[in-house]
Design a protein around this motif. Structure first.
Motif, PDB file in Angstrom:
ATOM      1  N   LEU A 224       0.846  -1.187   0.000  1.00  0.00           N
ATOM      2  CA  LEU A 224       0.000   0.000   0.000  1.00  0.00           C
ATOM      3  C   LEU A 224       0.879   1.234   0.000  1.00  0.00           C
ATOM      4  CD1 LEU A 224      -2.713   1.487   0.255  1.00  0.00           C
ATOM      5  CD2 LEU A 224      -2.552   1.168   2.744  1.00  0.00           C
ATOM      6  N   GLU A 225       0.677   2.100  -0.977  1.00  0.00           N
ATOM      7  CA  GLU A 225       1.384   3.371  -1.069  1.00  0.00           C
ATOM      8  C   GLU A 225       0.333   4.475  -1.109  1.00  0.00           C
ATOM      9  OE1 GLU A 225       3.877   3.324  -4.467  1.00  0.00           O
ATOM     10  OE2 GLU A 225       4.863   1.429  -3.954  1.00  0.00           O
ATOM     11  N   ALA A 226       0.149   5.126   0.027  1.00  0.00           N
ATOM     12  CA  ALA A 226      -0.903   6.149   0.140  1.00  0.00           C
ATOM     13  C   ALA A 226      -0.265   7.493   0.410  1.00  0.00           C
ATOM     14  CB  ALA A 226      -1.884   5.791   1.241  1.00  0.00           C
ATOM     15  N   ASP A 227      -0.290   8.343  -0.588  1.00  0.00           N
ATOM     16  CA  ASP A 227       0.261   9.692  -0.456  1.00  0.00           C
ATOM     17  C   ASP A 227      -0.903  10.675  -0.276  1.00  0.00           C
ATOM     18  OD1 ASP A 227       1.825  11.906  -0.411  1.00  0.00           O
ATOM     19  OD2 ASP A 227       2.209  11.955  -2.578  1.00  0.00           O
ATOM     20  N   VAL A 228      -1.674  10.454   0.786  1.00  0.00           N
ATOM     21  CA  VAL A 228      -2.836  11.293   1.069  1.00  0.00           C
ATOM     22  C   VAL A 228      -2.743  11.695   2.536  1.00  0.00           C
ATOM     23  CG1 VAL A 228      -5.329  11.473   1.093  1.00  0.00           C
ATOM     24  CG2 VAL A 228      -4.208  10.088  -0.646  1.00  0.00           C
ATOM     25  N   GLU A 229      -2.485  12.952   2.776  1.00  0.00           N
ATOM     26  CA  GLU A 229      -2.338  13.429   4.148  1.00  0.00           C
ATOM     27  C   GLU A 229      -3.584  14.150   4.643  1.00  0.00           C
ATOM     28  OE1 GLU A 229       1.106  15.858   4.249  1.00  0.00           O
ATOM     29  OE2 GLU A 229       2.512  14.220   3.792  1.00  0.00           O
TER      30      GLU A 229
END
Length: 410
Positions: free
Chosen positions: A305-310
């Motif tokens: 999982l690569e989640a670039d959502v802050e």
């Protein structure tokens, strides 16, 4: 009188008498209004019934004849009483009734019977020619005295007053008849408008209900497909670990938990379907991006999982992104077991990019034999379209598959 005037289309008058074919549209609409809105219980008051509207004008005209004429004059009494009796026919034959009242108006001093008759013509006929011709006859009969040979037209005050009285005698009942006809037509149009609005409200309610059912169907599809595929994986693991009592107990416990969770979610959504007027807030569960790590961890797949959502996103966007990942993982378990999956979420300029890519499945792994209705990707496309986004699902050259979605965050 012209033939066109005699066959002109009448409309129903205040007594409820039926009109001719020319008024069929209004009559049909009025009958429809009675059937749908007022019904039999909303009948007209008793003073609008034919038992009142037919004899009462005739009696008033007879009283007018007795009070205005010389009782010893046979000509005046006969013509005035014939005019009063002619009013009994004004509902069925208003033109004949009007012509029958004119001799009484000319030869005697009555005026009530012709006014009732010309009012009936104005109410009955949609074609205005009979009304204007009848009004002109009444005005001329009132203006020109009998015998005609004694009449001289002089431009003086007496002639002006006589002309004014004659015009008012004809114009007043015509105006009242036109008012009654217009009011009745407006009532029919208002009833048609009301029934049209009611139909629109029903259609809108049905459309909203269909949309809500489709949304609930998508939610149920995503939840059931995901949970049942997990149950199937755990059941397969139970078969493999049958010789290890501890592992068997743990796997059985996991299956039980998944089954209870699935049934609980189904029960909640069925409750929304049964609830009248349920809104979107009642629809549970409502997962967001914060639940993605748990979803990936419980997927039973080799998944990164690569989640670039802050920053938090709008709830519909987060829910759609979660469901997209959930359905993609479910499809991987069904069709490509043993593959490696990469889930990537990237926050762009005004949009959220969701990509789920998997490699080719392992040839040693057994695909899940679960039924498929083919609605998963369709539902994901509908979600993206409702939010103004896009969805694509394409195979890769290495035998894998990629699901990519873009959701606007504005």
């Amino acid at each position: 009188m012209s033939a066109g005037a005699l066959v002109s289309a009448p409309v129903p008058d205040a007594s409820g008498a039926s009109g001719s074919p020319g008024a069929a549209g209004s009559g049909a609409a009025a009958s429809g209004a009675a059937g749908s809105g007022a019904g039999a219980g909303a009948a007209r008051p008793w003073y609008f019934s034919p038992w009142v509207t037919v004899p009462v004008p005739a009696l008033l005209a007879a009283l007018d004849a007795l009070l205005a004429n010389d009782l010893g004059s046979a000509t005046e009494m006969i013509t005035s009483m014939v005019a009063a009796a002619a009013l009994l026919l004004r509902k069925r034959w208003p033109l004949i009734a009007l012509l029958a009242t004119l001799p009484g108006m000319e030869l005697s001093n009555i005026w009530l019977a012709p006014m009732f008759a010309v009012y009936s013509v104005a109410v009955r006929y949609r074609n205005r020619w009979p009304m204007w011709i009848g009004g002109l006859l009444v005005a001329l009969t009132q203006f020109v005295p009998w015998p005609w040979g004694d009449f001289t037209l002089a431009w003086d005050r007496t002639t002006a007053l006589a002309a004014m009285y004659a015009v008012l005698t004809a114009a007043a009942p015509i105006a009242l008849g036109m008012l009654v006809t217009t009011r009745r037509e407006l009532a029919v149009r208002l009833d048609e408008l009301t029934r049209g609005q009611e139909r629109e409200r029903r259609l809108l309610a049905q459309s909203v209900l269909s949309t809500e059912r489709a949304r609930l169907a998508r939610e149920m599809h995503d939840v059931v497909s995901h949970q049942v595929s997990l149950i199937s994986i755990q059941a397969g693991a139970l078969q493999v670990r049958a010789g290890d009592p501890n592992a068997t107990k743990e796997t059985a416990r996991t299956i039980r938990q998944l089954s209870v969770k699935t049934l609980e979610e189904l029960r909640q959504m069925v409750g929304v379907l049964r609830a009248a007027g349920g809104d979107a807030k009642q629809l549970t569960p409502q997962p967001t991006l914060a639940d993605l790590p748990r979803l990936v961890a419980e997927s039973g797949l080799s998944c990164d999982l690569e989640a670039d959502v802050e920053e938090p996103l709008p709830e519909p966007v987060e829910r759609a992104a979660y469901r997209t990942v959930q359905e993609a993982l479910t499809n991987v378990r069904k069709h490509a077991p043993g593959s490696c999956v990469t889930v990537r979420l990237t926050r762009g300029s005004g949009s959220l990019q969701v990509t789920v890519a998997n490699t080719a499945g392992s040839p040693d792994a057994t695909p899940l034999l679960l039924p498929s209705g083919g609605h998963g990707l369709i539902g994901l496309g509908e979600r993206a379209q409702q939010l103004g986004g896009t969805l694509s699902a394409t195979p890769t050259p290495d035998g894998g598959f990629t699901v990519a979605a873009s959701f606007p965050t504005g």
